[in-house]
Structures are given as structure tokens and as C-alpha cells.
Design a protein around this motif. Sequence first.
Motif, mmCIF file in Angstrom:
data_model
loop_
_atom_site.group_PDB
_atom_site.id
_atom_site.type_symbol
_atom_site.label_atom_id
_atom_site.label_comp_id
_atom_site.label_asym_id
_atom_site.label_seq_id
_atom_site.Cartn_x
_atom_site.Cartn_y
_atom_site.Cartn_z
ATOM 1 N N ARG A 1 55.082 32.168 35.022
ATOM 2 C CA ARG A 1 55.615 33.504 35.300
ATOM 3 C C ARG A 1 54.795 34.572 34.593
ATOM 4 N NH1 ARG A 1 61.316 33.549 33.285
ATOM 5 N NH2 ARG A 1 61.410 31.864 34.815
ATOM 6 N N ILE A 2 54.513 34.348 33.315
ATOM 7 C CA ILE A 2 53.739 35.329 32.537
ATOM 8 C C ILE A 2 52.320 35.463 33.091
ATOM 9 C CG2 ILE A 2 52.707 35.781 30.276
ATOM 10 C CD1 ILE A 2 55.715 36.324 30.413
ATOM 11 N N THR A 3 51.704 34.353 33.440
ATOM 12 C CA THR A 3 50.333 34.382 33.946
ATOM 13 C C THR A 3 50.255 35.139 35.270
ATOM 14 O OG1 THR A 3 49.870 32.290 32.820
ATOM 15 C CG2 THR A 3 48.336 32.954 34.546
ATOM 16 N N ARG A 4 51.260 34.964 36.112
ATOM 17 C CA ARG A 4 51.270 35.705 37.386
ATOM 18 C C ARG A 4 51.412 37.212 37.141
ATOM 19 N NH1 ARG A 4 53.729 30.814 39.601
ATOM 20 N NH2 ARG A 4 52.523 30.238 41.469
ATOM 21 N N ILE A 5 52.239 37.592 36.191
ATOM 22 C CA ILE A 5 52.382 39.013 35.878
ATOM 23 C C ILE A 5 51.048 39.585 35.398
ATOM 24 C CG2 ILE A 5 53.447 40.652 34.271
ATOM 25 C CD1 ILE A 5 55.993 38.905 34.407
ATOM 26 N N MET A 6 50.360 38.844 34.548
ATOM 27 C CA MET A 6 49.058 39.296 34.065
ATOM 28 C C MET A 6 48.043 39.372 35.206
ATOM 29 S SD MET A 6 49.007 37.217 30.440
ATOM 30 C CE MET A 6 47.346 37.692 29.990
ATOM 31 N N MET A 7 48.067 38.401 36.100
ATOM 32 C CA MET A 7 47.147 38.404 37.232
ATOM 33 C C MET A 7 47.328 39.657 38.071
ATOM 34 S SD MET A 7 46.805 35.602 40.334
ATOM 35 C CE MET A 7 48.419 35.977 41.036
ATOM 36 N N ASN A 8 48.577 40.012 38.343
ATOM 37 C CA ASN A 8 48.870 41.135 39.228
ATOM 38 C C ASN A 8 48.794 42.492 38.543
ATOM 39 O OD1 ASN A 8 49.688 40.016 41.990
ATOM 40 N ND2 ASN A 8 50.835 38.708 40.597
ATOM 41 N N ALA A 9 48.542 42.502 37.235
ATOM 42 C CA ALA A 9 48.476 43.771 36.503
ATOM 43 C C ALA A 9 47.223 44.562 36.857
ATOM 44 C CB ALA A 9 48.525 43.511 35.002
ATOM 45 N N TYR A 10 46.097 43.861 37.061
ATOM 46 C CA TYR A 10 44.826 44.544 37.308
ATOM 47 C C TYR A 10 43.926 43.724 38.217
ATOM 48 C CZ TYR A 10 46.029 47.223 33.091
ATOM 49 O OH TYR A 10 46.664 48.004 32.162
ATOM 50 N N HIS A 11 43.182 44.417 39.065
ATOM 51 C CA HIS A 11 41.938 43.873 39.617
ATOM 52 C C HIS A 11 40.884 44.254 38.572
ATOM 53 C CE1 HIS A 11 43.427 42.837 43.657
ATOM 54 N NE2 HIS A 11 44.180 43.924 43.546
ATOM 55 N N LEU A 12 40.567 43.320 37.704
ATOM 56 C CA LEU A 12 39.854 43.679 36.483
ATOM 57 C C LEU A 12 38.518 44.384 36.722
ATOM 58 C CD1 LEU A 12 40.603 40.569 34.223
ATOM 59 C CD2 LEU A 12 41.445 42.906 33.935
ATOM 60 N N TYR A 13 37.798 43.970 37.764
ATOM 61 C CA TYR A 13 36.448 44.508 37.945
ATOM 62 C C TYR A 13 36.423 45.832 38.701
ATOM 63 C CZ TYR A 13 35.004 40.089 36.019
ATOM 64 O OH TYR A 13 34.837 39.008 35.183
ATOM 65 N N THR A 14 37.574 46.280 39.178
ATOM 66 C CA THR A 14 37.638 47.593 39.813
ATOM 67 C C THR A 14 38.588 48.534 39.073
ATOM 68 O OG1 THR A 14 39.324 46.748 41.354
ATOM 69 C CG2 THR A 14 37.024 46.766 42.107
ATOM 70 N N ASP A 15 39.668 48.007 38.517
ATOM 71 C CA ASP A 15 40.663 48.858 37.848
ATOM 72 C C ASP A 15 40.265 49.218 36.415
ATOM 73 O OD1 ASP A 15 42.156 48.653 40.138
ATOM 74 O OD2 ASP A 15 43.505 47.109 39.358
ATOM 75 N N VAL A 16 39.560 48.327 35.744
ATOM 76 C CA VAL A 16 39.183 48.555 34.344
ATOM 77 C C VAL A 16 37.760 49.077 34.314
ATOM 78 C CG1 VAL A 16 38.907 47.484 32.069
ATOM 79 C CG2 VAL A 16 40.764 46.746 33.579
ATOM 80 N N LYS A 17 37.613 50.320 33.910
ATOM 81 C CA LYS A 17 36.323 51.007 34.032
ATOM 82 C C LYS A 17 35.312 50.609 32.955
ATOM 83 C CE LYS A 17 38.076 53.049 37.518
ATOM 84 N NZ LYS A 17 37.778 52.471 38.854
ATOM 85 N N GLU A 18 35.796 50.176 31.780
ATOM 86 C CA GLU A 18 34.872 49.810 30.700
ATOM 87 C C GLU A 18 34.439 48.350 30.892
ATOM 88 O OE1 GLU A 18 37.946 50.862 30.276
ATOM 89 O OE2 GLU A 18 37.854 52.818 29.287
#
Length: 343
Positions: free
Chosen positions: A240-257
Motif C-alpha cells: 500500500r505504501i509503495t503504491r502511494i509513493m509510486m503515484n506521488a510523482y512521475h519522477l523524471y518529469t515532475d521533479v525538476k532537480e
Amino acid sequence: MHKIISFGIPCYNSAADMDHCITSILEGSNFAEDVEIIIVDDGSKDETPAKADEWAARYPSIIKVVHQENGGHGIALLAGLREAQGTYYKVVDSDDWLDAAALSTMLSLLRGFEERDMRVDLFISNYVYEKVYEGKHVTISYHGALPRKKVFTWDKIGYFRPDQNLLMHSLCYRVDVLREANLPLPAHTFYVDNIYAYVPLPHCKTMYYADIDLYRYFIGREGQSVNEATMIRRLDQQFRITRIMMNAYHLYTDVKEPRLASYMMGYFTMMMSVCSIFSKLSEEDRWKEENKRLWAELKEYDERMYRHARCGILGIGTNLPTKAGEKASIGLYRAASKIFKFN
């Protein structure tokens, strides 16, 4: 008086441990009036509610109490955050404690930031695994990964070893940053500290790392959430926790740094690998199927994240095919656990 920091202490049936935790903060801060302690009684059935009220009555200008129906660690954490009046917020679990000298140093630094009108979104410090029953202390520091004695941004961070993930024990956020992050913490679920140490990071623009051994994390109690047998029993919550983390961000597009995205990808890959390895440690075949579903969901959600997680050393090593591969994956996990002292 203005509060520089609020310490949230989630408590559920914590009567045996909470006094030590609370005392460590009071004495370590020299009973400072600019410190706030919020005891969250999460529907306890023992003497926790009465003890909490006694503490608040003794130190009404420092300690406040929240009584609520049982909602689990994440809901208690959010209750403390909701009540916090400090500039900063730090969670201290009721069976853990803070080192007095390190706490004094942290408070001096935080006060200095305010006096100089210097905004720091995230204060990072070391933590110590207190393996009381083994008589061992294992310190986790961020030497090599983070600059020291300066305010920095994500483009200044280095490489994090597998044992250097930023965990709840090492983090102290600005309150407004945490509130802005709108933490998706589910009720009645363990391991929410992973969300707490992951989702707010892109909201943090400035950081400071103090090389002090502040947080003392008690480990080794039977039934503790990081105990291997307990983790197998609670695999549903890990997924459950891992799925929440997965859906939190598209890391390579949402996180600019880019360096932050890379760090978060490493952390998320670790979470996926934990699901993979513990589904193999379980004797229930349903968890192997659940693990396959999770990886398929990740591939559909973000193929780039999937490739980074599945095709790296951790993803391959924890998902070796065939029965022999399963045994090899478990063996690799056991060896890594001894080297990096995961728990």
C-alpha cells in the motif's frame, strides 16, 4: 512565546516508554519556552492518556496533548502537524529519544536561521540505531552525500549509499513545507514514515545538514514493525505504501532537480525491492502474484521509472527467476542486510 520547533510524539499504548522520550526533549532543550511538545494519544487503552495529561499539566507552556480515536501512526503524525505552532516540525516516536547535546546544537542552529531571516526548508541530522538488547550502536550519517555547515540546494548533493536514505529520524521540516506537501498518509497503516521522508522533498528548496547524532532509534523489540517476521505479516501495508509513493510523482518529469530525482528514484527502487524480496520470504504464493502486479502497474504508470527500478542492480537482484533465483535473491538480501545494517 514564538515556538522555534514543535516535536510531535505519536503515542499508542506508550505508557512504558513515553516518559523517557518526553524527558529527553525537555532536558535536552533545557526546558526552553520556544520549544513545543505535542503528545498525540492515538486512542490508547493503557495509561497513556492520563500520563499525557499529567505532563501537560506540569509544563503547560511547553506541552500540549491531543486525544483522538485510534487512526494509526500516520493519522497521529498529521494530528501533531495540524496543532504545531513552531517554525519547524520533527516527529519523535514514543519509544525513541533525542540526544541532549545534539538537541542543544540543533536548537542553536534553528534559532540562528530565524535571527538571520534565513529560510531553511529541511534540517537534516544523523540518527543512531540503539540495539539495546545487543548492546550495539550503529550511527547513520550523511558524510559524502551532503555538504556540511552550509545551507545548500539539491544540485549540491552527492551519492547516497544504500544505508544513507533520508529517513524520518533524520528529518526536521519547516511546518509550512509539510503542510504544503499535503501528505497522503493512510489510516491504520505501518511504514508511513517512508511517505513522510519522500513526498515533501520536492517542496524543500533549501537544506542544512548538521553532523550531529540527534535521534536515538530504539530497535530490537519483539514485534517491532521492522522485524522481519512482522514485515512479512504486514506485506499488504508495505505494498500500500509503495503504491502511494509510486503515484506521488512521475519522477523524471515532475521533479525538476535532476539530483533529487535520482535520489528519489533510488529510494523508490528500494521500496519496490523490499516488496519483491519479502514476497519471496513469505510462504504465501499470493504475495508473489501481488509483486508481479505491482511491477506491471509501475510499467504502465511510468516506463522510465520502471526501467530504472527493474533493470538496475536492486531490481534484478531481488527478482531473479526460478526457485534457485529466489534463493539467490534472498541470500543477496541477507548479505546486504549484514553489510548495511538495515534493521
